[in-house]
Design a protein around this motif. Sequence first.
Motif, PDB file in Angstrom:
ATOM      1  N   THR A 299     -22.792 -32.215  69.668  1.00 17.89           N
ATOM      2  CA  THR A 299     -22.847 -33.048  68.467  1.00 17.89           C
ATOM      3  C   THR A 299     -23.297 -32.241  67.259  1.00 17.89           C
ATOM      4  O   THR A 299     -22.710 -32.332  66.177  1.00 17.89           O
ATOM      5  CB  THR A 299     -23.804 -34.224  68.700  1.00 17.89           C
ATOM      6  OG1 THR A 299     -23.411 -34.947  69.873  1.00 17.89           O
ATOM      7  CG2 THR A 299     -23.797 -35.175  67.521  1.00 17.89           C
ATOM      8  N   MET A 302     -20.622 -29.704  66.088  1.00 11.95           N
ATOM      9  CA  MET A 302     -19.517 -30.332  65.370  1.00 11.95           C
ATOM     10  C   MET A 302     -19.959 -30.941  64.046  1.00 11.95           C
ATOM     11  O   MET A 302     -19.185 -31.635  63.389  1.00 11.95           O
ATOM     12  CB  MET A 302     -18.878 -31.416  66.258  1.00 11.95           C
ATOM     13  CG  MET A 302     -18.320 -30.910  67.571  1.00 11.95           C
ATOM     14  SD  MET A 302     -16.922 -29.802  67.381  1.00 11.95           S
ATOM     15  CE  MET A 302     -15.652 -30.948  66.888  1.00 11.95           C
ATOM     16  N   TYR A 304     -22.213 -33.285  63.307  1.00 11.52           N
ATOM     17  CA  TYR A 304     -22.463 -34.714  63.263  1.00 11.52           C
ATOM     18  C   TYR A 304     -23.962 -34.960  63.319  1.00 11.52           C
ATOM     19  O   TYR A 304     -24.688 -34.284  64.065  1.00 11.52           O
ATOM     20  CB  TYR A 304     -21.807 -35.430  64.446  1.00 11.52           C
ATOM     21  CG  TYR A 304     -20.358 -35.762  64.258  1.00 11.52           C
ATOM     22  CD1 TYR A 304     -19.974 -36.924  63.610  1.00 11.52           C
ATOM     23  CD2 TYR A 304     -19.373 -34.913  64.737  1.00 11.52           C
ATOM     24  CE1 TYR A 304     -18.636 -37.230  63.433  1.00 11.52           C
ATOM     25  CE2 TYR A 304     -18.030 -35.214  64.562  1.00 11.52           C
ATOM     26  CZ  TYR A 304     -17.671 -36.374  63.910  1.00 11.52           C
ATOM     27  OH  TYR A 304     -16.346 -36.665  63.737  1.00 11.52           O
ATOM     28  N   ASN A 317     -19.350 -40.237  71.114  1.00 14.66           N
ATOM     29  CA  ASN A 317     -18.800 -39.346  72.134  1.00 14.66           C
ATOM     30  C   ASN A 317     -17.386 -39.742  72.522  1.00 14.66           C
ATOM     31  O   ASN A 317     -16.528 -38.879  72.774  1.00 14.66           O
ATOM     32  CB  ASN A 317     -19.700 -39.349  73.366  1.00 14.66           C
ATOM     33  CG  ASN A 317     -21.001 -38.618  73.125  1.00 14.66           C
ATOM     34  OD1 ASN A 317     -21.106 -37.808  72.201  1.00 14.66           O
ATOM     35  ND2 ASN A 317     -22.003 -38.893  73.945  1.00 14.66           N
ATOM     36  N   ARG A 319     -15.146 -41.230  70.578  1.00 13.21           N
ATOM     37  CA  ARG A 319     -14.240 -40.847  69.494  1.00 13.21           C
ATOM     38  C   ARG A 319     -14.064 -39.331  69.438  1.00 13.21           C
ATOM     39  O   ARG A 319     -12.971 -38.833  69.186  1.00 13.21           O
ATOM     40  CB  ARG A 319     -14.779 -41.391  68.167  1.00 13.21           C
ATOM     41  CG  ARG A 319     -14.719 -42.925  68.089  1.00 13.21           C
ATOM     42  CD  ARG A 319     -15.097 -43.450  66.722  1.00 13.21           C
ATOM     43  NE  ARG A 319     -16.533 -43.303  66.489  1.00 13.21           N
ATOM     44  CZ  ARG A 319     -17.061 -42.670  65.445  1.00 13.21           C
ATOM     45  NH1 ARG A 319     -16.257 -42.102  64.556  1.00 13.21           N
ATOM     46  NH2 ARG A 319     -18.353 -42.587  65.276  1.00 13.21           N
ATOM     47  N   LEU A 320     -15.148 -38.595  69.686  1.00 11.91           N
ATOM     48  CA  LEU A 320     -15.069 -37.145  69.665  1.00 11.91           C
ATOM     49  C   LEU A 320     -14.210 -36.622  70.816  1.00 11.91           C
ATOM     50  O   LEU A 320     -13.384 -35.710  70.639  1.00 11.91           O
ATOM     51  CB  LEU A 320     -16.477 -36.550  69.751  1.00 11.91           C
ATOM     52  CG  LEU A 320     -16.593 -35.030  69.639  1.00 11.91           C
ATOM     53  CD1 LEU A 320     -15.996 -34.554  68.328  1.00 11.91           C
ATOM     54  CD2 LEU A 320     -18.039 -34.601  69.760  1.00 11.91           C
ATOM     55  N   TYR A 323     -10.573 -37.184  69.990  1.00 17.14           N
ATOM     56  CA  TYR A 323     -10.082 -36.214  69.015  1.00 17.14           C
ATOM     57  C   TYR A 323      -9.794 -34.867  69.688  1.00 17.14           C
ATOM     58  O   TYR A 323      -8.746 -34.259  69.451  1.00 17.14           O
ATOM     59  CB  TYR A 323     -11.106 -36.027  67.905  1.00 17.14           C
ATOM     60  CG  TYR A 323     -10.823 -34.820  67.041  1.00 17.14           C
ATOM     61  CD1 TYR A 323      -9.796 -34.839  66.105  1.00 17.14           C
ATOM     62  CD2 TYR A 323     -11.572 -33.654  67.188  1.00 17.14           C
ATOM     63  CE1 TYR A 323      -9.521 -33.726  65.327  1.00 17.14           C
ATOM     64  CE2 TYR A 323     -11.299 -32.534  66.422  1.00 17.14           C
ATOM     65  CZ  TYR A 323     -10.275 -32.570  65.483  1.00 17.14           C
ATOM     66  OH  TYR A 323     -10.001 -31.476  64.735  1.00 17.14           O
ATOM     67  N   LEU A 338     -11.448 -34.237  61.689  1.00 16.39           N
ATOM     68  CA  LEU A 338     -12.849 -34.636  61.829  1.00 16.39           C
ATOM     69  C   LEU A 338     -13.335 -35.423  60.629  1.00 16.39           C
ATOM     70  O   LEU A 338     -14.261 -36.204  60.726  1.00 16.39           O
ATOM     71  CB  LEU A 338     -13.723 -33.390  62.034  1.00 16.39           C
ATOM     72  CG  LEU A 338     -13.710 -32.814  63.438  1.00 16.39           C
ATOM     73  CD1 LEU A 338     -14.568 -31.575  63.496  1.00 16.39           C
ATOM     74  CD2 LEU A 338     -14.178 -33.838  64.448  1.00 16.39           C
ATOM     75  N   PHE A 343     -12.824 -40.659  62.631  1.00 17.69           N
ATOM     76  CA  PHE A 343     -13.948 -39.872  63.094  1.00 17.69           C
ATOM     77  C   PHE A 343     -14.987 -39.607  62.016  1.00 17.69           C
ATOM     78  O   PHE A 343     -15.886 -38.818  62.213  1.00 17.69           O
ATOM     79  CB  PHE A 343     -13.449 -38.541  63.661  1.00 17.69           C
ATOM     80  CG  PHE A 343     -12.476 -38.721  64.775  1.00 17.69           C
ATOM     81  CD1 PHE A 343     -12.906 -39.124  66.024  1.00 17.69           C
ATOM     82  CD2 PHE A 343     -11.122 -38.546  64.567  1.00 17.69           C
ATOM     83  CE1 PHE A 343     -12.010 -39.312  67.059  1.00 17.69           C
ATOM     84  CE2 PHE A 343     -10.222 -38.746  65.595  1.00 17.69           C
ATOM     85  CZ  PHE A 343     -10.670 -39.128  66.842  1.00 17.69           C
ATOM     86  N   HIS A 345     -18.262 -40.033  60.106  1.00 24.29           N
ATOM     87  CA  HIS A 345     -19.531 -40.657  60.424  1.00 24.29           C
ATOM     88  C   HIS A 345     -19.918 -41.596  59.294  1.00 24.29           C
ATOM     89  O   HIS A 345     -19.810 -41.242  58.121  1.00 24.29           O
ATOM     90  CB  HIS A 345     -20.614 -39.593  60.604  1.00 24.29           C
ATOM     91  CG  HIS A 345     -21.801 -40.101  61.350  1.00 24.29           C
ATOM     92  ND1 HIS A 345     -21.846 -40.156  62.718  1.00 24.29           N
ATOM     93  CD2 HIS A 345     -22.977 -40.585  60.917  1.00 24.29           C
ATOM     94  CE1 HIS A 345     -23.003 -40.635  63.107  1.00 24.29           C
ATOM     95  NE2 HIS A 345     -23.711 -40.906  62.026  1.00 24.29           N
TER      96      HIS A 345
END
Length: 368
Positions: A299, A302, A304, A317, A319-320, A323, A338, A343, A345
């Motif tokens: 996380t 990436m 986030y 998780n 959604r990630l 992707y 992203l 995706f 946030h």
Amino acid sequence: MFGDLVKAGTKAMGGARFGLLNVLPGALVTAVIVTLIRAHAYEFGRPLDLSAVLPGRSDIGSAVVFTLAALVGGILLRPFERLLVQQLEGYWSAPSPLAPLRGAAIELHRRRRNNAFTRLTLAMRDQPEFPDGPSSLSQLAAQERRMERQARAMARDRKTYETYPDDKDLRESGPLSTTHLMPTRLGNVLRRAEEMAGGRYGLNAMTVYPRIYPYVSERLAEAMARQLELLAATASLSVSFGLLSALTIPLLGRLDWWSLTPLAAAVLSVLAYRGAVITAGYTGIVFNTVFDLHRFDLTAAMRYPLPKTSAEEFDLNQRLTGYLQKAETHTLKDDEGLSGKPFAHPQEPAPPTGRPLIPPAGDGAGSA
């Protein structure tokens, strides 16, 4: 799963692990077969001559050539050995010769899992108890023996049930689901480890593992590497002894002690397979630990923000993972990066809908 794990781990390390242990199973098969041929074991009616196998003092060159031939044979057999290990795991898709048996094998494991589930459910519902009224010593002893037998049976059924994947279909539809079952015991143990590691957090383990691997602690990475190497060795030995058993079947025609060679090789193959299943269980524990301790490293890597609740973590998780899976298969649309809509946030934190990941400071063990 094992092949994917090795591929994912070695992709991050930059190469495959290779050593004497990798070629030992194939070298063993080559050495034993050559030894039997040189000893005239396949010539019926002729006694074995082990002296023809062992080189004399003046025949050191032959010993070196024999050793090198065994190693080269092990290296040449290595690609075929890996294919056979995949058969042990249960990847029986066409053109595998076992593909027609896949459905029947999965059905057998489905019944084994369902029977264990049913027995365990009934035993938990109807557990014997000591009588309330006065009883003789023999009655109490008999009741205690019954309770011990049931406890052992429950432990055995629970252990059997827990070797199978605990997938979403199983939880929603009951024990009749066969979605993620594999046709072999080894495959089911590895599949369960794969699904349990990331599934609890909304992650697909095999998609995410290469991204987490660079952040795994050194001690945990070494433990994972040891388990994978041991799993590879035991599975390869099982295949090698199985091949050896098949190649020595003609020795049954000798009707002497050497006729037991195929049976001994078959027994060793079964023992090695059981060792591979046990090793797969321990490998699953280490694999689960990787995700327990390092899932937030993904996380953070990436970019986030860390989720505040388990519900936020699970949703992020999922959604990630989606992707990353689309990125690997090149099926992303133009607006699914992203920073794209699916995706991005949220700017404002979502209202807490799940259990906090870390209790607030000052909360005691008995706080509500």
